[in-house]
Design an enzyme around this catalytic site. Structure first.
Site, short mmCIF file in Angstrom:
data_model
loop_
_atom_site.label_atom_id
_atom_site.label_comp_id
_atom_site.label_asym_id
_atom_site.label_seq_id
_atom_site.Cartn_x
_atom_site.Cartn_y
_atom_site.Cartn_z
N SER A 81 49.62 62.85 64.87
CA SER A 81 50.02 62.99 63.47
C SER A 81 51.94 61.83 64.04
O SER A 81 52.77 63.38 64.67
CB SER A 81 49.97 64.18 63.23
OG SER A 81 50.82 64.58 61.97
N HIS B 45 47.46 59.22 62.88
CA HIS B 45 47.63 60.35 61.92
C HIS B 45 48.53 59.25 61.13
O HIS B 45 49.99 60.29 61.42
CB HIS B 45 47.26 61.02 62.32
CG HIS B 45 46.39 62.06 60.80
ND1 HIS B 45 45.33 62.62 60.91
CD2 HIS B 45 47.43 63.71 60.64
CE1 HIS B 45 45.57 63.15 60.12
NE2 HIS B 45 46.53 63.37 59.29
N ASP C 182 50.34 61.54 57.03
CA ASP C 182 49.70 62.05 56.45
C ASP C 182 51.17 61.62 55.20
O ASP C 182 52.42 62.28 55.50
CB ASP C 182 50.89 63.61 56.88
CG ASP C 182 50.19 64.13 58.07
OD1 ASP C 182 48.93 64.90 58.00
OD2 ASP C 182 50.49 64.36 59.41
N MET D 235 51.71 63.08 52.07
CA MET D 235 52.90 64.13 50.83
C MET D 235 53.27 64.20 49.63
O MET D 235 54.33 63.13 49.77
CB MET D 235 53.34 65.02 51.75
CG MET D 235 52.75 65.58 52.89
SD MET D 235 53.86 66.49 53.66
CE MET D 235 52.60 67.23 55.04
N HIS E 120 45.52 60.31 55.93
CA HIS E 120 45.47 61.83 55.23
C HIS E 120 46.22 62.08 54.28
O HIS E 120 47.49 62.31 54.07
CB HIS E 120 45.52 62.89 56.41
CG HIS E 120 45.75 64.10 56.16
ND1 HIS E 120 45.94 65.80 56.22
CD2 HIS E 120 45.18 64.70 55.06
CE1 HIS E 120 45.60 67.01 56.09
NE2 HIS E 120 45.17 66.35 55.12
N MET F 214 47.72 63.70 51.30
CA MET F 214 47.72 64.98 50.64
C MET F 214 48.32 65.15 48.96
O MET F 214 49.39 64.85 48.73
CB MET F 214 47.80 66.27 51.49
CG MET F 214 48.15 66.84 52.86
SD MET F 214 48.20 67.25 53.70
CE MET F 214 49.44 65.45 54.69
N MET G 139 41.01 71.34 57.52
CA MET G 139 42.42 72.01 58.06
C MET G 139 41.92 73.04 59.12
O MET G 139 42.16 73.79 58.68
CB MET G 139 43.10 72.26 56.78
CG MET G 139 43.28 70.70 56.02
SD MET G 139 43.83 69.40 57.09
CE MET G 139 46.09 70.19 57.47
N ASP H 177 43.04 69.31 62.49
CA ASP H 177 44.24 69.31 61.86
C ASP H 177 45.47 70.38 61.40
O ASP H 177 44.64 71.24 60.73
CB ASP H 177 44.13 68.34 60.70
CG ASP H 177 45.71 67.53 60.23
OD1 ASP H 177 46.65 67.87 61.14
OD2 ASP H 177 45.41 67.16 59.29
#
Ligand code: DX5
Ligand code: ZN
Length: 219
Positions: free
Chosen positions: A9, A34, A36, A38, A67, A69, A141, A179
């Site tokens: 990540s 990876h 993330d 957000m 990913h 979120m 998670m 994760d």
């Protein structure tokens, strides 16, 4: 132990030297990254998103494991398809019901990406079972989503074991990815019970020696 994948990540990497950070991943022979995303709504922080990826992905050759979120994942599927993402994972908790989860998975596939579904630590793992037949990846998670550098929640191991039983039973092809809080100890615990993918951020990037940390996930 099965064939394992590490998905570093880059949330906590050195953005000023992103090229060198990505080179470290390449140099150890790792082919995944990876990312993330957000939105400041589904989780309190804001990270990076599709506009950034559109430029970045043009110049890098990795399996791009995104990913999300975010609230309302459906509205982002086409945007992330345009970036060239390979896996697009969204949150079960971001959907109002199972029909919406189903529709987002279909939309991801329609846009030629692999579909992942993620569950927060407090969501019963059974919630993903109805979708296993269609899913390419389940992202379990092991911390509350929203930030890197947190401590692995030990109860995650039981959730992974239950998920594996169901995957075997239903002959699902979904990879199990874990994760949050992954290090040489928690990572091995996950692999020993049958996880396929370890997402690791802080453990890999906080060290001076990326390779040593990377290798320690296997040994
Ligand atoms: C947390 C993110 C993780 C995070 C992992 O919301 O989904 O991918 O970056 O970071 P570490 O390995 O530092 O827990
Ligand atoms: Zn993540």
């Amino acid at each position: 132990m099965k064939n394992m994948i590490v998905s570093p990540s880059i949330l906590v990497c050195d953005y000023l030297h992103l090229e060198q950070e990505l080179q470290k991943i390449k140099d150890v022979g790792c082919s995944w990254i990876h990312l993330d995303v957000m939105d400041g709504h589904f989780v309190p922080n804001i990270s990076f998103g599709n506009i950034f990826f559109e430029k970045l992905f043009k110049n890098i050759d990795f399996v791009k494991d995104v990913h999300l979120m975010v609230t309302n994942p459906m509205s982002f599927v086409k945007k992330f398809a345009k970036t060239g993402a390979d896996y697009l994972t969204f949150h079960y908790e971001a959907c109002k019901d199972d029909d919406e989860v189903d529709a987002v998975i279909d939309e991801i596939h329609k846009n030629k990406m692999k579909a992942g579904l993620s569950v927060k630590p407090g969501t019963p793992i059974e919630k993903v079972y109805p979708f296993l037949e269609k899913l390419d990846l389940v992202l379990v998670m092991s911390v509350e989503p929203g930030a890197g550098g947190q401590k692995f929640i030990p109860e995650t191991l039981d959730r992974i074991s239950a998920l594996i039983d169901e995957i075997v039973e239903t002959r699902s092809k979904a990879l199990i990815s874990v994760d949050g809080g992954i290090n040489d100890i928690t990572g091995k615990d996950c692999l020993n019970i049958g996880a396929d993918v370890l997402v690791a951020g802080n453990y890999l990037f906080s060290a001076d020696n990326f390779k040593e940390r990377y290798d320690s996930l296997f040994k």
